[in-house]
Each structure stands twice: as C-alpha cells, then as structure tokens.
Design a protein around this motif. Sequence first.
Motif, mmCIF file in Angstrom:
data_model
loop_
_atom_site.group_PDB
_atom_site.id
_atom_site.type_symbol
_atom_site.label_atom_id
_atom_site.label_comp_id
_atom_site.label_asym_id
_atom_site.label_seq_id
_atom_site.Cartn_x
_atom_site.Cartn_y
_atom_site.Cartn_z
ATOM 1 N N ASP A 70 0.859 -1.180 0.000
ATOM 2 C CA ASP A 70 0.000 0.000 0.000
ATOM 3 C C ASP A 70 0.893 1.227 0.000
ATOM 4 O O ASP A 70 1.700 1.414 0.922
ATOM 5 N N LEU A 71 0.752 2.054 -1.027
ATOM 6 C CA LEU A 71 1.528 3.276 -1.160
ATOM 7 C C LEU A 71 0.656 4.450 -0.753
ATOM 8 O O LEU A 71 -0.442 4.619 -1.294
ATOM 9 N N ASP A 72 1.133 5.240 0.204
ATOM 10 C CA ASP A 72 0.326 6.370 0.649
ATOM 11 C C ASP A 72 0.857 7.718 0.189
ATOM 12 O O ASP A 72 0.154 8.720 0.263
ATOM 13 N N MET A 73 2.096 7.760 -0.324
ATOM 14 C CA MET A 73 2.658 9.001 -0.851
ATOM 15 C C MET A 73 3.514 8.704 -2.075
ATOM 16 O O MET A 73 4.194 7.688 -2.126
ATOM 17 N N THR A 78 0.502 13.150 -0.830
ATOM 18 C CA THR A 78 -0.353 12.099 -0.301
ATOM 19 C C THR A 78 -1.356 11.655 -1.360
ATOM 20 O O THR A 78 -1.835 12.463 -2.154
ATOM 21 N N VAL A 79 -1.655 10.386 -1.366
ATOM 22 C CA VAL A 79 -2.642 9.850 -2.303
ATOM 23 C C VAL A 79 -4.015 10.445 -2.000
ATOM 24 O O VAL A 79 -4.746 10.829 -2.916
ATOM 25 N N MET A 108 -5.721 -0.997 -6.846
ATOM 26 C CA MET A 108 -6.882 -0.248 -6.358
ATOM 27 C C MET A 108 -6.414 1.095 -5.823
ATOM 28 O O MET A 108 -5.284 1.225 -5.356
ATOM 29 N N GLY A 109 -7.305 2.065 -5.919
ATOM 30 C CA GLY A 109 -6.998 3.398 -5.422
ATOM 31 C C GLY A 109 -8.259 4.229 -5.411
ATOM 32 O O GLY A 109 -9.361 3.716 -5.644
ATOM 33 N N PRO A 110 -8.128 5.535 -5.173
ATOM 34 C CA PRO A 110 -9.294 6.410 -5.133
ATOM 35 C C PRO A 110 -9.987 6.495 -6.498
ATOM 36 O O PRO A 110 -9.345 6.381 -7.556
ATOM 37 N N ALA A 111 -11.287 6.727 -6.477
ATOM 38 C CA ALA A 111 -12.069 6.821 -7.714
ATOM 39 C C ALA A 111 -11.523 7.901 -8.644
ATOM 40 O O ALA A 111 -11.414 7.689 -9.862
ATOM 41 N N ALA A 112 -11.172 9.061 -8.097
ATOM 42 C CA ALA A 112 -10.671 10.165 -8.937
ATOM 43 C C ALA A 112 -9.371 9.779 -9.624
ATOM 44 O O ALA A 112 -9.120 10.180 -10.766
ATOM 45 N N TRP A 113 -8.538 8.985 -8.970
ATOM 46 C CA TRP A 113 -7.282 8.527 -9.562
ATOM 47 C C TRP A 113 -7.574 7.619 -10.761
ATOM 48 O O TRP A 113 -7.007 7.788 -11.828
ATOM 49 N N HIS A 114 -8.479 6.674 -10.565
ATOM 50 C CA HIS A 114 -8.861 5.795 -11.680
ATOM 51 C C HIS A 114 -9.387 6.619 -12.853
ATOM 52 O O HIS A 114 -9.025 6.382 -14.003
ATOM 53 N N ALA A 130 -16.895 0.075 -4.176
ATOM 54 C CA ALA A 130 -16.501 -0.490 -2.879
ATOM 55 C C ALA A 130 -14.980 -0.497 -2.723
ATOM 56 O O ALA A 130 -14.448 -0.114 -1.670
ATOM 57 N N ALA A 131 -14.269 -0.916 -3.756
ATOM 58 C CA ALA A 131 -12.799 -0.948 -3.696
ATOM 59 C C ALA A 131 -12.240 0.465 -3.619
ATOM 60 O O ALA A 131 -11.310 0.739 -2.858
ATOM 61 N N ASN A 132 -12.811 1.381 -4.391
ATOM 62 C CA ASN A 132 -12.332 2.765 -4.386
ATOM 63 C C ASN A 132 -12.481 3.401 -3.008
ATOM 64 O O ASN A 132 -11.585 4.100 -2.542
ATOM 65 N N SER A 133 -13.591 3.173 -2.354
ATOM 66 C CA SER A 133 -13.806 3.797 -1.042
ATOM 67 C C SER A 133 -12.860 3.215 0.013
ATOM 68 O O SER A 133 -12.392 3.933 0.892
ATOM 69 N N ARG A 134 -12.550 1.917 -0.069
ATOM 70 C CA ARG A 134 -11.616 1.310 0.890
ATOM 71 C C ARG A 134 -10.176 1.736 0.641
ATOM 72 O O ARG A 134 -9.318 1.578 1.504
ATOM 73 N N HIS A 135 -9.914 2.259 -0.548
ATOM 74 C CA HIS A 135 -8.544 2.637 -0.913
ATOM 75 C C HIS A 135 -8.457 4.123 -1.263
ATOM 76 O O HIS A 135 -7.673 4.529 -2.114
#
Length: 143
Positions: A70-73, A78-79, A108-114, A130-135
Amino acid sequence: MLIESPNLLLSEAARQDLIDGQLDHRLRDILELLVEHHQISVRLIKTGHPLGPVTPGGRRNDHYFHEAADLDMIDGLTVRDHNTAGPLISVGHLLMSLPTARRARVVMGPAAWHQALGEGNRTGFRDEDAANSRHADHLHIGV
C-alpha cells in the motif's frame, strides 16, 4: 538493493516485511521499477494488516502472502489529497505499461485517480465503488 533506495520510504512494519525476505519477487520488481522514477512511501506490506488469508468478500488476501504493498505518498504528495496529481498518474501509467506477465494482478486506489488515468490497458485495475472507497487514501498494488 531495494531497501537501500533513497526513493523508498517505509513504515517500520513495511521495513520489517522487506527485511524478512518473504516479499514476492513480482512485487519487488514492481517496487524497483517505481523507485527508478518516483519516491514512494510504502505504509503496509503484511505486518499489521487486520485480515487473515481471506478478505471479507471471499478473495485471497494478497497482503497476507507478502504479495501486496500500500503506497500512501508519491514524490511527497499524499494519495488522499493529491490523487489526480502528475506523479500519482505517472505511477498508474507505469503500472499499465508493464507486460501482462509482470503486471500487478490487482491495483486499487481512489475513484478520482482511476478516472484521471484515462484510457489504456487497465487489466488488473479494480475501479469499483466499494474498492475505491476502501482505498481512498492509498494505492494498493497486489500481485
């Protein structure tokens, strides 16, 4: 050596997971590619992940088997707050550019990133609510 890269920032748990030598070689290759182009912060590989071998959705938990990071930055951004910034999009494009045999099985990542990644070969990218919200605050890269 990956752990010595100045472009790799690790939480203490992630550092221990790298040191113990169980990291899947495919994930190591992907992280090595990313640190050639960006500074990345890995907050989680396995240690500290709350789930066992199976996710609540019944899927194999790739963290449990040292097959996910999991990459946070990325490059100090920050992601959560910069998920459509150039460096984060660049990481997505690097992951998409890999040949199928070397590509992450699930990203997986944030919806806006996708959404900001645009078109392209998105095999393995889970762009689901669901995956976007968890990530929403990190990029999950699993092999």
